[in-house]
Design an enzyme around this catalytic site. Structure first.
Site, PDB file in Angstrom:
ATOM      1  N   GLY A  72      57.282 -26.122 -57.406  1.00 28.25           N
ATOM      2  CA  GLY A  72      56.498 -25.902 -58.619  1.00 28.25           C
ATOM      3  C   GLY A  72      55.039 -25.580 -58.314  1.00 28.25           C
ATOM      4  CB  THR A  73      52.614 -27.034 -55.919  1.00 23.85           C
ATOM      5  OG1 THR A  73      52.849 -28.363 -56.392  1.00 23.85           O
ATOM      6  CG2 THR A  73      51.150 -26.861 -55.568  1.00 23.85           C
ATOM      7  CG  ASN A 152      52.812 -33.752 -65.301  1.00 22.25           C
ATOM      8  OD1 ASN A 152      52.221 -32.963 -66.040  1.00 22.25           O
ATOM      9  ND2 ASN A 152      52.191 -34.406 -64.352  1.00 22.25           N
ATOM     10  CD  GLN A 180      58.006 -33.633 -65.175  1.00 25.27           C
ATOM     11  OE1 GLN A 180      58.960 -34.287 -65.581  1.00 25.27           O
ATOM     12  NE2 GLN A 180      57.463 -33.844 -63.983  1.00 25.27           N
ATOM     13  CB  SER A 200      60.033 -27.810 -59.028  1.00 23.97           C
ATOM     14  OG  SER A 200      60.103 -28.427 -57.796  1.00 23.97           O
ATOM     15  CB  ALA A 201      65.491 -27.583 -56.959  1.00 21.93           C
ATOM     16  CG  HIS A 202      61.415 -32.240 -56.463  1.00 23.88           C
ATOM     17  ND1 HIS A 202      60.788 -33.432 -56.743  1.00 23.88           N
ATOM     18  CD2 HIS A 202      60.458 -31.278 -56.556  1.00 23.88           C
ATOM     19  CE1 HIS A 202      59.506 -33.193 -56.989  1.00 23.88           C
ATOM     20  NE2 HIS A 202      59.277 -31.895 -56.888  1.00 23.88           N
ATOM     21  CB  THR A 238      63.206 -17.255 -43.031  1.00 20.50           C
ATOM     22  OG1 THR A 238      62.660 -16.406 -42.037  1.00 20.50           O
ATOM     23  CG2 THR A 238      64.723 -17.304 -42.906  1.00 20.50           C
ATOM     24  CB  CYS A 326      51.036 -34.872 -58.270  1.00 21.94           C
ATOM     25  SG  CYS A 326      52.718 -34.404 -58.629  1.00 21.94           S
TER      26      CYS A 326
HETATM   27  N1  PLP Z   1      54.178 -28.911 -62.578  1.00 22.18           N
HETATM   28  C1  PLP Z   1      54.566 -30.051 -63.156  1.00 22.18           C
HETATM   29  C2  PLP Z   1      54.516 -30.176 -64.648  1.00 22.18           C
HETATM   30  C3  PLP Z   1      55.033 -31.121 -62.374  1.00 22.18           C
HETATM   31  O1  PLP Z   1      55.411 -32.248 -62.971  1.00 22.18           O
HETATM   32  C4  PLP Z   1      55.060 -30.981 -60.956  1.00 22.18           C
HETATM   33  C5  PLP Z   1      55.472 -32.093 -60.098  1.00 22.18           C
HETATM   34  O2  PLP Z   1      55.299 -33.243 -60.421  1.00 22.18           O
HETATM   35  C6  PLP Z   1      54.659 -29.745 -60.420  1.00 22.18           C
HETATM   36  C7  PLP Z   1      54.217 -28.748 -61.248  1.00 22.18           C
HETATM   37  C8  PLP Z   1      54.697 -29.516 -58.938  1.00 22.18           C
HETATM   38  O3  PLP Z   1      56.015 -29.287 -58.504  1.00 22.18           O
HETATM   39  P1  PLP Z   1      56.420 -29.470 -56.979  1.00 22.18           P
HETATM   40  O4  PLP Z   1      56.524 -30.926 -56.729  1.00 22.18           O
HETATM   41  O5  PLP Z   1      57.756 -28.794 -56.853  1.00 22.18           O
HETATM   42  O6  PLP Z   1      55.383 -28.799 -56.157  1.00 22.18           O
END
Ligand code: PLP
Length: 398
Positions: A72-73, A152, A180, A200-202, A238, A326
């Site tokens: 996501g970042t 989030n 989210q 983001s998959a996690h 890759t 984060c």
């Molecule tokens: N954006 C939101 C709203 C999130 O909650 C998060 C992670 O907590 C991210 C971006 C960042 O995603 P990633 O952990 O995959 O870098």
């Protein structure tokens, strides 16, 4: 309870065993580089293509609009920087909501040092974008608006369709961070009308370190990662084949079971919220009471620091988060809660509980009981807690 209880699914989720099963062959037997032209490569390029098709279908996009990123970042950084630099000759004003994830806020602040002008759009008391104020913030040189699909920290769902329509009418690129929201609420890029969207998959029982930036076909943005010709020459590196395969399977499962999962986790969440608000005094539920993610409950406890609550719950084997994962580790009050107008004291005393498909009602009850006990103990020790409230009996008779 001896078992550890995990109420921090907004930070990350465990990989679903079905997802892991799909991924495993791509670490050992099917390890070819999808860019290689031999049979080993062909085997994995097919898997990557299938995953792209599956992901596109889940969000109503075309496969050619899906770009794999490291999460996501990176996707957020790419959307904002990529659009800002490619549209700089048209205008240099960017609007980002004040409650965005740090991946957006920090990027916007960096761009502000590089000649762009940034407006952090105000939100209401629930953390939802204020459409009128947003419209007023738009200028002739505004080229980009970024508002997340759901927050989030407090879980508030944003009026992204309305924002997208507003931006479309004014010829402004609209990006939404759906990290989210993906896998938690229905998500369709065409229905929203977004030009770009990230996830983001996690966050939905897939692996860490893999995500997507959806870029509407026809929209040209600058690349962030230069290198090889991967991702139609837009994102070098890759391809992480096992992660891509896992993300597709995780999103497929989440999308198929969306309603059922949302009903299950929101029932646990609602019972928990009900008990906390009824049984613990001086608590505020943060975020919108209804328009919120099914798994999210965020409270501010007056006279207590969120960190002390988090550590006391951890000692009882209950994992939660104070503010966003984060930004935890820093003692800054949450920028989201401050933007919603909470006083610093309440912003410091906030805790996020985020439930998941493997949680149970019993766990929620155990946590509510534990929380009640901890709050009483911490308040008894708190110099901020008024003496006359110490012997108050709660819940009060209605
Ligand atoms: N954006 C939101 C709203 C999130 O909650 C998060 C992670 O907590 C991210 C971006 C960042 O995603 P990633 O952990 O995959 O870098």
């Amino acid at each position: 309870m001896d078992k550890r209880i995990y109420f921090d699914h907004a930070a990350t989720t465990p990989v679903d065993p079905r997802v892991l099963d799909k991924m495993l062959p791509y670490f050992t037997q099917k390890f070819g580089n999808p860019n290689s032209q031999h049979a080993f490569g062909r085997e994995t390029v097919c898997a990557v293509d299938d995953a792209r098709d599956e992901i596109a279908a889940c969000i109503g996009a075309k496969p050619s609009e899906i770009y794999f990123t490291s999460g996501g970042t990176e996707a957020d950084n790419w959307a904002l920087r990529g659009a800002a630099y490619s549209l700089a000759n048209k205008g240099k004003h960017l609007i980002v909501s004040a409650v965005e994830h740090p991946a957006m806020i920090a990027t916007a602040k960096e761009l502000a040092k590089k000649g762009f002008e940034v407006t952090f759009a105000e939100v209401d008391e629930y953390g939802a974008a204020d459409l009128e104020k947003l419209e007023k913030a738009i200028r002739p040189d505004t080229v980009f608006v970024g508002v997340m699909t759901a927050n989030n920290e407090v879980g508030t769902i944003q009026p992204v369709k309305e924002i997208a329509a507003l931006c479309k009418a004014k010829g402004i690129v609209f990006f939404t961070d759906a990290v989210q929201a993906a896998g938690a609420i229905p998500l369709n890029v065409k229905e929203i009308g977004a030009d770009m969207l990230s996830f983001s998959a996690h966050k939905f029982y897939g692996p860490k370190g893999i995500g997507v930036l959806y870029i509407r076909s026809g929209l040209k943005i600058e690349k962030l990662v230069s290198g090889g010709h991967q991702e139609r020459s837009m994102r070098g590196g890759t391809t992480n084949v096992p992660a891509v395969v896992g993300m597709a399977e995780a999103l497929r499962i989440a999308t198929q079971n969306l309603d059922e999962n949302a009903a299950y986790v929101s029932a646990i969440r609602d019972r928990f919220i009900h008990r906390v608000l009824r049984e613990i005094p001086y608590v505020k539920l943060n975020g919108h009471p209804e328009k919120r993610l099914p798994a999210n409950a965020n409270f501010s406890f007056r006279y207590i620091e969120g960190e002390s609550l988090l550590f006391s719950l951890d000692l009882k084997n209950i994992a939660v988060s104070s503010g966003s994962a984060c930004s935890s580790g820093s003692l800054e009050p949450s920028h989201v809660l401050l933007a919603m107008g909470l006083p610093e004291g309440l912003a410091h005393g906030s805790i996020r509980f985020s439930f998941g498909k493997d949680n149970t009602m019993e766990e929620a009850d155990y946590a509510a009981d534990a929380l009640k006990e901890i709050v009483v103990k911490l308040r008894a020790l708190s110099p901020l807690f008024p003496k006359e409230l110490k012997n108050e009996v709660y819940p009060k008779e209605q």
